[in-house]
Design an enzyme around this catalytic site. Sequence first.
Site, PDB file in Angstrom:
ATOM      1  N   ASN A  50       0.870  -1.187   0.000  1.00  0.00           N
ATOM      2  CA  ASN A  50       0.000   0.000   0.000  1.00  0.00           C
ATOM      3  C   ASN A  50       0.900   1.229   0.000  1.00  0.00           C
ATOM      4  O   ASN A  50       1.482   1.570   1.017  1.00  0.00           O
ATOM      5  CB  ASN A  50      -0.883  -0.037   1.263  1.00  0.00           C
ATOM      6  CG  ASN A  50      -1.676   1.253   1.449  1.00  0.00           C
ATOM      7  OD1 ASN A  50      -1.809   2.060   0.522  1.00  0.00           O
ATOM      8  ND2 ASN A  50      -2.207   1.454   2.651  1.00  0.00           N
ATOM      9  N   LYS A 100       0.134   4.323  -0.328  1.00  0.00           N
ATOM     10  CA  LYS A 100      -0.455   5.567   0.210  1.00  0.00           C
ATOM     11  C   LYS A 100      -0.114   6.713  -0.763  1.00  0.00           C
ATOM     12  O   LYS A 100      -0.027   6.465  -1.963  1.00  0.00           O
ATOM     13  CB  LYS A 100       0.044   5.826   1.629  1.00  0.00           C
ATOM     14  CG  LYS A 100      -0.089   4.569   2.505  1.00  0.00           C
ATOM     15  CD  LYS A 100       0.168   4.800   3.943  1.00  0.00           C
ATOM     16  CE  LYS A 100       0.028   3.474   4.688  1.00  0.00           C
ATOM     17  NZ  LYS A 100       0.131   3.632   6.130  1.00  0.00           N
ATOM     18  N   HIS A 111      -9.448   1.891   5.306  1.00  0.00           N
ATOM     19  CA  HIS A 111      -8.133   2.054   5.938  1.00  0.00           C
ATOM     20  C   HIS A 111      -8.263   3.075   7.076  1.00  0.00           C
ATOM     21  O   HIS A 111      -8.987   4.056   6.954  1.00  0.00           O
ATOM     22  CB  HIS A 111      -7.105   2.522   4.897  1.00  0.00           C
ATOM     23  CG  HIS A 111      -5.707   2.443   5.414  1.00  0.00           C
ATOM     24  ND1 HIS A 111      -5.187   3.392   6.269  1.00  0.00           N
ATOM     25  CD2 HIS A 111      -4.734   1.518   5.243  1.00  0.00           C
ATOM     26  CE1 HIS A 111      -3.951   3.042   6.590  1.00  0.00           C
ATOM     27  NE2 HIS A 111      -3.656   1.906   5.978  1.00  0.00           N
ATOM     28  N   GLU A 149      -6.450   5.409   8.008  1.00  0.00           N
ATOM     29  CA  GLU A 149      -6.157   6.802   7.644  1.00  0.00           C
ATOM     30  C   GLU A 149      -7.363   7.439   6.975  1.00  0.00           C
ATOM     31  O   GLU A 149      -7.633   8.624   7.162  1.00  0.00           O
ATOM     32  CB  GLU A 149      -4.925   6.854   6.717  1.00  0.00           C
ATOM     33  CG  GLU A 149      -3.654   6.583   7.495  1.00  0.00           C
ATOM     34  CD  GLU A 149      -2.563   5.886   6.697  1.00  0.00           C
ATOM     35  OE1 GLU A 149      -2.631   5.879   5.449  1.00  0.00           O
ATOM     36  OE2 GLU A 149      -1.634   5.355   7.334  1.00  0.00           O
ATOM     37  N   GLU A 195      -5.359  -4.340  10.977  1.00  0.00           N
ATOM     38  CA  GLU A 195      -4.284  -3.366  11.132  1.00  0.00           C
ATOM     39  C   GLU A 195      -4.478  -2.599  12.435  1.00  0.00           C
ATOM     40  O   GLU A 195      -5.230  -1.614  12.470  1.00  0.00           O
ATOM     41  CB  GLU A 195      -4.294  -2.375   9.972  1.00  0.00           C
ATOM     42  CG  GLU A 195      -4.106  -2.997   8.609  1.00  0.00           C
ATOM     43  CD  GLU A 195      -3.505  -2.008   7.619  1.00  0.00           C
ATOM     44  OE1 GLU A 195      -2.450  -2.306   7.079  1.00  0.00           O
ATOM     45  OE2 GLU A 195      -4.087  -0.928   7.415  1.00  0.00           O
ATOM     46  N   GLY A 198       2.725   2.580  10.660  1.00  0.00           N
ATOM     47  CA  GLY A 198       3.708   3.638  10.430  1.00  0.00           C
ATOM     48  C   GLY A 198       4.484   4.041  11.675  1.00  0.00           C
ATOM     49  O   GLY A 198       5.194   5.039  11.678  1.00  0.00           O
ATOM     50  N   SER A 221       3.489  -1.858  10.330  1.00  0.00           N
ATOM     51  CA  SER A 221       4.953  -1.987  10.458  1.00  0.00           C
ATOM     52  C   SER A 221       5.464  -3.390  10.135  1.00  0.00           C
ATOM     53  O   SER A 221       6.404  -3.867  10.768  1.00  0.00           O
ATOM     54  CB  SER A 221       5.406  -1.528  11.849  1.00  0.00           C
ATOM     55  OG  SER A 221       5.062  -0.168  12.039  1.00  0.00           O
TER      56      SER A 221
HETATM   57  P1  PGA Z   1       2.880   0.460   7.596  1.00  0.00           P
HETATM   58  O1  PGA Z   1       1.426   0.719   6.976  1.00  0.00           O
HETATM   59  O2  PGA Z   1       3.361  -0.837   7.057  1.00  0.00           O
HETATM   60  O3  PGA Z   1       3.707   1.628   7.122  1.00  0.00           O
HETATM   61  O4  PGA Z   1       2.719   0.444   9.083  1.00  0.00           O
HETATM   62  C1  PGA Z   1       0.525  -0.337   6.800  1.00  0.00           C
HETATM   63  C2  PGA Z   1      -0.775   0.215   6.278  1.00  0.00           C
HETATM   64  O5  PGA Z   1      -1.179   1.304   6.678  1.00  0.00           O
HETATM   65  O6  PGA Z   1      -1.453  -0.422   5.442  1.00  0.00           O
END
Ligand code: PGA
Length: 253
Positions: free
Chosen positions: A9, A11, A97, A99, A167, A173, A213
Amino acid sequence: MQKFIIVGNWKMNKSFQEAEEFFLDLVDVLENKELDNIEVVVCPPAVYLEMATDLAACNPFSIGAQNCSQFDDGAYTGEISASMLHSMEMDYCIIGHSERRQYFGETDESVNAKLKKLHENSIVPIVCIGETLTQREKGVTKDVIVKQLSGAFQDVDVNDNVVIAYEPIWAIGTGKTATPEQAQEIHALIRKWIAENYNEDVAKKIHILYGGSMKPENIDDLLIQPDIDGGLIGGAALDIAKFSSMIETAVRL
Ligand code: PGA
């Protein structure tokens, strides 16, 4: 055992040139690899989807969008509909998601509406769910997960046409990964919920990915958990060396 699904992903990252370079490198990485036990999916920003789907058409990876509209078409400036994605032969689309829930007002209801639009257009939704740190500390993680599942899957017929991504928001992140045991516990809960609300066969077949992560250093320990069927990877999927190392791990397991 079913296939692992490894999803990158991106983003809101990468220029067009960087995106193109990544995909060309990915083609090289996947060339001559035995990919029987893994599906590789990349979800770039929407403006690169056409380039990405063109390349995916003749290479062993799939493409997903990062979001879609809950509406069919019409006066929704800036939105992209599921039928538009279908017309570009999209395989997957991430919805819900954290976010998008946090910054763009996505709710369980809108996730449900988007899921239905994707199904009408034969696109596999990657439905994201997960708890905040406060919710985990309060001990309400399981309630939050069940509520998100019930909301997202309201009046939805599920077979193998859905992917779920667990998640934990506190792991996205942040460099903090859920321990394999913490992730496994919630993945097992999700599978049980699917078995209870659909049936055992669907529960067995459905892919439940871990996200938060995930990186080359921890992917082994997560993927060997019985209910973790792959990963939804953000930061570490932007780097072709890290992404290919994670693909290699999945191929080997
Ligand atoms: P990350 O993001 O691997 O940077 O923690 C995962 C995601 O938001 O899908």
